[in-house]
Design an enzyme around this catalytic site. Structure first.
Site, PDB file in Angstrom:
ATOM      1  N   GLU A 181      62.096 123.675  30.109  1.00  0.00           N
ATOM      2  CA  GLU A 181      61.039 122.750  29.692  1.00  0.00           C
ATOM      3  C   GLU A 181      60.788 122.897  28.189  1.00  0.00           C
ATOM      4  OE1 GLU A 181      57.917 123.693  32.528  1.00  0.00           O
ATOM      5  OE2 GLU A 181      59.270 123.333  34.213  1.00  0.00           O
ATOM      6  N   GLU A 234      51.600 119.006  32.532  1.00  0.00           N
ATOM      7  CA  GLU A 234      52.993 118.565  32.643  1.00  0.00           C
ATOM      8  C   GLU A 234      53.167 117.501  31.571  1.00  0.00           C
ATOM      9  OE1 GLU A 234      55.320 119.692  34.667  1.00  0.00           O
ATOM     10  OE2 GLU A 234      54.193 120.772  36.198  1.00  0.00           O
ATOM     11  N   ARG A 237      65.839 127.340  34.990  1.00  0.00           N
ATOM     12  CA  ARG A 237      64.372 127.286  35.124  1.00  0.00           C
ATOM     13  C   ARG A 237      63.711 128.674  35.150  1.00  0.00           C
ATOM     14  NH1 ARG A 237      60.078 124.374  38.012  1.00  0.00           N
ATOM     15  NH2 ARG A 237      59.089 125.670  39.588  1.00  0.00           N
ATOM     16  N   HIS A 243      58.787 128.163  32.232  1.00  0.00           N
ATOM     17  CA  HIS A 243      60.053 127.650  32.792  1.00  0.00           C
ATOM     18  C   HIS A 243      61.020 127.347  31.642  1.00  0.00           C
ATOM     19  CE1 HIS A 243      57.756 126.492  36.644  1.00  0.00           C
ATOM     20  NE2 HIS A 243      58.445 127.610  36.841  1.00  0.00           N
TER      21      HIS A 243
HETATM   22  N1  ING Z   1      55.899 122.126  37.679  1.00  0.00           N
HETATM   23  C1  ING Z   1      55.130 123.234  38.108  1.00  0.00           C
HETATM   24  C2  ING Z   1      55.908 124.089  39.060  1.00  0.00           C
HETATM   25  O1  ING Z   1      55.726 125.276  38.975  1.00  0.00           O
HETATM   26  C3  ING Z   1      53.717 122.232  39.922  1.00  0.00           C
HETATM   27  C4  ING Z   1      53.766 122.893  38.604  1.00  0.00           C
HETATM   28  C5  ING Z   1      53.576 122.961  41.061  1.00  0.00           C
HETATM   29  C6  ING Z   1      53.816 120.889  39.988  1.00  0.00           C
HETATM   30  C7  ING Z   1      53.498 122.339  42.286  1.00  0.00           C
HETATM   31  C8  ING Z   1      53.742 120.267  41.190  1.00  0.00           C
HETATM   32  C9  ING Z   1      53.579 121.002  42.332  1.00  0.00           C
HETATM   33  O2  ING Z   1      56.671 123.589  39.878  1.00  0.00           O
HETATM   34  C10 ING Z   1      56.989 122.250  36.930  1.00  0.00           C
HETATM   35  N2  ING Z   1      57.486 121.129  36.379  1.00  0.00           N
HETATM   36  O3  ING Z   1      57.490 123.309  36.730  1.00  0.00           O
HETATM   37 ZN    ZN Z   2      57.493 124.100  34.870  1.00  0.00          ZN
END
Ligand code: ING
Ligand code: ZN
Length: 299
Positions: free
Chosen positions: A68, A262, A123, A65
């Site tokens: 980040e 995360e 993103r 992403h």
């Molecule tokens: N979080 C991830 C995303 O792809 C994730 C991982 C997935 C977290 C589902 C929570 C729920 O969304 C981020 N920050 O990108």
């Molecule tokens: Zn992410």
């Protein structure tokens, strides 16, 4: 521009300690993985101690992403740590006898560059859809694991657009093809995001636990560094459901251990993590990843 500071500083350390891949070619080599949508070459780093022994693989990608930014900074930091310490640290020495580590420092290069030049909070990737009227696929919704089923959008203007099909994006395809080819040797798949302070286990698309779900000592090792609290658990239970993530896909094709990180923080600064948190975040995450590598190596 604070990431520029850490990148330059990392470069500086590499130069200062004569740690560039060419001068460490006995340990780190750079390899071609594929091309991005905008035709940028993707390279991964292979950390491998020469030996005749067949070795298992640890995969770690950063920067799937774009916004980040702490994630690519961490991957680079981690390589630096290994290079600085592999000759003296008995733990690193010992796991490098059984394991090779493959690191992709920036998976979503097009999006990452776009987040620097044009839109800080971008993103997704940068692929064009519907005659160039909307851009970008969420690469962490584009893998072939229950693709398109839950926690995604099929509208390309959405932040969680899953693409036009599983592995429709060249970046996803490059990673998937690489892992598929070696899947019987890949012991652990790690993918690094921010933010939220979690270590997430499969699955995201259903509430069933991964067969090897367990509490990880990694969060304990992480907290010992700077007191940062991380929550460990399956995505679908501690956050919300999503499908097509690389972590779920990796476990579904048979990779025994698969985790999403995360990194900091919990939302005070979010994606715009202040410069003074870059180094401590990299330090604590290094401790956690080292703990995971030791743990999977003993299994
Ligand atoms: N979080 C991830 C995303 O792809 C994730 C991982 C997935 C977290 C589902 C929570 C729920 O969304 C981020 N920050 O990108
Ligand atoms: Zn992410």
């Amino acid at each position: 521009m604070h990431l520029a500071i850490v990148l330059l500083w990392t470069l500086f350390i590499l130069v200062e300690h004569d740690l560039f891949p060419h001068s460490n070619s006995e340990l780190v080599t750079q390899h071609y993985l594929g091309m991005t949508y905008e035709n940028r070459p993707m390279y991964y780093l292979k950390i491998s101690q020469p030996s005749n022994k067949a070795k298992k693989i640890i995969w770690m990608d950063c920067g799937i992403h774009a916004r980040e930014w702490i994630s690519p900074a961490f991957c680079q930091w981690f390589v630096k740590e290994i290079l600085q310490n592999y000759k003296t640290d008995p733990k690193i020495k010992s796991f490098l006898q059984n394991l090779d580590i493959y690191i992709l420092p920036v998976l979503n290069i097009d999006g990452y560059i776009y987040s620097w030049t044009t839109e800080r909070l971008w993103r997704k990737s940068r692929s064009a859809h519907i005659n160039g009227t909307c851009f970008g696929t969420d690469l962490n919704r584009n893998f072939n694991g229950s693709w398109g089923s839950i926690g995604v959008s099929h509208n390309c203007s959405s932040l969680i657009f899953c693409g036009t099909g599983p592995e429709s994006e060249p970046e996803t395809k490059a990673v998937a093809r690489f892992i598929e080819k070696r899947k019987s040797d890949v012991l652990c798949f790690l993918t690094i995001h921010s933010y939220g302070q979690y270590i997430l286990t499969p699955y995201g698309y259903k509430t069933d636990l991964a067969s090897n779900h367990q509490d990880l000592k990694a969060a304990v090792a992480l907290k010992e560094k700077h007191g940062t609290n991380f929550t460990v658990g399956p995505t679908s239970l501690i956050l919300y459901k999503n499908s097509g993530s690389s972590r779920d896909w990796a476990h579904m094709i048979g990779i025994p251990f698969s985790y999403t990180f995360e990194l900091r923080d919990k939302g005070a600064y979010g994606f715009i993590l202040p410069p003074d948190q870059i180094q401590p975040t990299c330090e604590e995450t290094t401790a956690a990843v080292m703990t995971i590598i030791e743990y999977v190596n003993q299994k």
